[in-house]
Design a protein around this motif. Structure first.
Motif, PDB file in Angstrom:
ATOM      1  N   ILE A 176      -0.269  -2.144   7.703  1.00 40.77           N
ATOM      2  CA  ILE A 176      -1.250  -2.014   8.790  1.00 40.77           C
ATOM      3  C   ILE A 176      -2.601  -1.784   8.126  1.00 40.77           C
ATOM      4  O   ILE A 176      -2.795  -0.782   7.429  1.00 40.77           O
ATOM      5  CB  ILE A 176      -0.926  -0.847   9.739  1.00 40.77           C
ATOM      6  CG1 ILE A 176       0.449  -1.084  10.401  1.00 40.77           C
ATOM      7  CG2 ILE A 176      -2.024  -0.717  10.821  1.00 40.77           C
ATOM      8  CD1 ILE A 176       0.887  -0.009  11.371  1.00 40.77           C
ATOM      9  N   ASP A 177      -3.505  -2.722   8.290  1.00 35.58           N
ATOM     10  CA  ASP A 177      -4.869  -2.531   7.808  1.00 35.58           C
ATOM     11  C   ASP A 177      -5.706  -2.162   9.028  1.00 35.58           C
ATOM     12  O   ASP A 177      -5.812  -2.944   9.980  1.00 35.58           O
ATOM     13  CB  ASP A 177      -5.411  -3.803   7.147  1.00 35.58           C
ATOM     14  CG  ASP A 177      -6.779  -3.527   6.531  1.00 35.58           C
ATOM     15  OD1 ASP A 177      -6.872  -2.570   5.743  1.00 35.58           O
ATOM     16  OD2 ASP A 177      -7.740  -4.232   6.881  1.00 35.58           O
ATOM     17  N   THR A 200      -5.438   1.455   9.938  1.00 37.18           N
ATOM     18  CA  THR A 200      -4.488   2.459  10.455  1.00 37.18           C
ATOM     19  C   THR A 200      -5.160   3.450  11.405  1.00 37.18           C
ATOM     20  O   THR A 200      -4.549   3.886  12.383  1.00 37.18           O
ATOM     21  CB  THR A 200      -3.823   3.201   9.277  1.00 37.18           C
ATOM     22  OG1 THR A 200      -3.018   2.260   8.572  1.00 37.18           O
ATOM     23  CG2 THR A 200      -2.937   4.335   9.738  1.00 37.18           C
ATOM     24  N   GLU A 249       0.818  -1.209   0.000  1.00 34.38           N
ATOM     25  CA  GLU A 249       0.000   0.000   0.000  1.00 34.38           C
ATOM     26  C   GLU A 249       0.856   1.265   0.000  1.00 34.38           C
ATOM     27  O   GLU A 249       0.536   2.212  -0.714  1.00 34.38           O
ATOM     28  CB  GLU A 249      -0.940   0.029   1.218  1.00 34.38           C
ATOM     29  CG  GLU A 249      -1.735   1.324   1.229  1.00 34.38           C
ATOM     30  CD  GLU A 249      -2.822   1.408   2.267  1.00 34.38           C
ATOM     31  OE1 GLU A 249      -2.851   0.581   3.189  1.00 34.38           O
ATOM     32  OE2 GLU A 249      -3.656   2.326   2.130  1.00 34.38           O
ATOM     33  N   GLU A 250       1.911   1.283   0.790  1.00 33.39           N
ATOM     34  CA  GLU A 250       2.660   2.542   0.939  1.00 33.39           C
ATOM     35  C   GLU A 250       3.747   2.709  -0.116  1.00 33.39           C
ATOM     36  O   GLU A 250       4.047   3.830  -0.500  1.00 33.39           O
ATOM     37  CB  GLU A 250       3.281   2.628   2.346  1.00 33.39           C
ATOM     38  CG  GLU A 250       2.315   2.338   3.500  1.00 33.39           C
ATOM     39  CD  GLU A 250       1.046   3.185   3.469  1.00 33.39           C
ATOM     40  OE1 GLU A 250       1.038   4.255   2.825  1.00 33.39           O
ATOM     41  OE2 GLU A 250       0.049   2.752   4.077  1.00 33.39           O
ATOM     42  N   ASP A 285      -0.390  -5.305   3.040  1.00 38.71           N
ATOM     43  CA  ASP A 285      -0.898  -4.108   3.714  1.00 38.71           C
ATOM     44  C   ASP A 285      -0.221  -4.093   5.085  1.00 38.71           C
ATOM     45  O   ASP A 285      -0.523  -4.936   5.925  1.00 38.71           O
ATOM     46  CB  ASP A 285      -2.431  -4.164   3.856  1.00 38.71           C
ATOM     47  CG  ASP A 285      -2.993  -2.807   4.271  1.00 38.71           C
ATOM     48  OD1 ASP A 285      -2.215  -1.974   4.780  1.00 38.71           O
ATOM     49  OD2 ASP A 285      -4.207  -2.587   4.092  1.00 38.71           O
TER      50      ASP A 285
HETATM   51 CA    CA Z   1      -2.868   0.171   5.318  1.00 39.40          CA
END
Ligand code: CA
Ligand code: IPD
Ligand code: CA
Length: 283
Positions: free
Chosen positions: A100-101, A103, A81-82, A98
């Motif tokens: 951290i899902d 956040t 994602e990032e 992901d």
């Molecule tokens: Ca995330």
């Protein structure tokens, strides 16, 4: 085939179970890192809107995952994602992570967030792990081998009439889109048993796999949000779909017990859930 060539071939095309084992190691270590880094305090930035937050820990956990994947499987591609899509042509394996899902929950200290790690071979997700590092729940699946929470085999949601079914959903970060999603949910509230908005799509799908909710729908999502969770819920025996006969994907993921899934998907179409995610896609 020489020994070296055969080792290289194994590395390039591993089994689903091997990828699942690696996904579990990666997600559990990444979850521990997230919890430990959170104790030092967070730097919070915003992305697409003022409510779309990212912390320094999201970025650090994704960097950790990328470095670990590269260490174990240097030829594989990674979508995170990032950090975006890092394509390497040498391997048929792509990882979808992901870091951290959930956040917003992570930022607030609400203990409902996850690390999600999935592996595709030739574009098909074959292994995945979603871990909640606070509760210690580790959800995992390998295609064709079932889904587990820790070592407990999962059997999907209950079969209950829709008027008794507890449905989880989520909302996006664009305010006007969120209002349209809420319009669908407002109508749905009178047609199902009850609703939940827990704050992590990956954990929502694992809750469906576990039977903690009876149904789930959301769209749009990122590929990293849904890859591991869709496999886990499917392997647990839930029916997962898009709407109007489409497969589950970033536009829409919906899931329920196979015996009432079609009725649930038709209800979502009747209430315009497909239109809402399409209109978002066009905007
Ligand atoms: Ca995330
Ligand atoms: C979000 C969460 C949330 C869902 C959003 C996602 P993030 O992911 O999964 O439950 O409703 O659509 O974007 O931003 O916390 O990784
Ligand atoms: Ca996410």
């Amino acid at each position: 085939m020489s020994e070296d060539t055969s080792i290289a071939a194994d590395l390039a095309r591993p089994s689903a179970s091997e990828l699942e084992a690696l996904a579990v190691d990666l997600a559990v270590s990444a979850g521990a890192l997230a919890v430990q880094r959170r104790t030092r305090g967070l730097q919070v930035d915003t992305k697409s809107s003022v409510t779309d937050v990212v912390t320094d820990v999201d970025r650090a956990v994704e960097e950790f995952l990328r470095a670990e994947i590269l260490r174990f499987r240097p030829a594989d591609s990674v979508l995170g994602e990032e950090g975006g899509d890092q394509r390497r042509a040498a391997s048929p394996v792509r990882w979808l992570v992901d870091p951290i899902d959930g956040t917003v929950n992570f930022m607030l200290g609400l203990p409902q967030y996850a690390v999600s790690v999935a592996a595709e071979i030739d574009g098909q997700v074959v292994a995945g792990c979603v871990t909640n590092p606070v509760s210690g729940d580790v959800f995992r699946a390998a295609r064709g081998h079932g889904a587990y929470r820790n070592d407990i085999r999962l059997h999907g949601p209950r079969m209950v009439p829709l008027e008794q079914a507890v449905i989880a959903t989520g909302f996006g970060y664009d305010a006007s889109h969120r209002s349209r999603q809420a319009g669908v949910v407002a109508k749905l509230a009178g047609r199902v048993g009850n609703l939940r908005r827990l704050g992590s799509a990956a954990l929502d799908l694992c809750a469906l796999a576990t039977g903690w909710v009876d149904g789930y729908f959301e769209g749009p999502l990122g590929e990293w949000d849904l890859a591991a969770g869709v496999l886990i819920a499917s392997e647990a025996g839930a029916s997962l779909s898009g709407l109007n006969g489409l497969p589950p994907g970033p536009d829409m993921v919906a899931g329920a017990h196979p015996a009432n899934a079609e009725e649930f998907f038709a209800l979502l179409v009747e209430l315009g859930a497909d239109e809402v995610s399409r209109r978002f896609g066009e905007s």
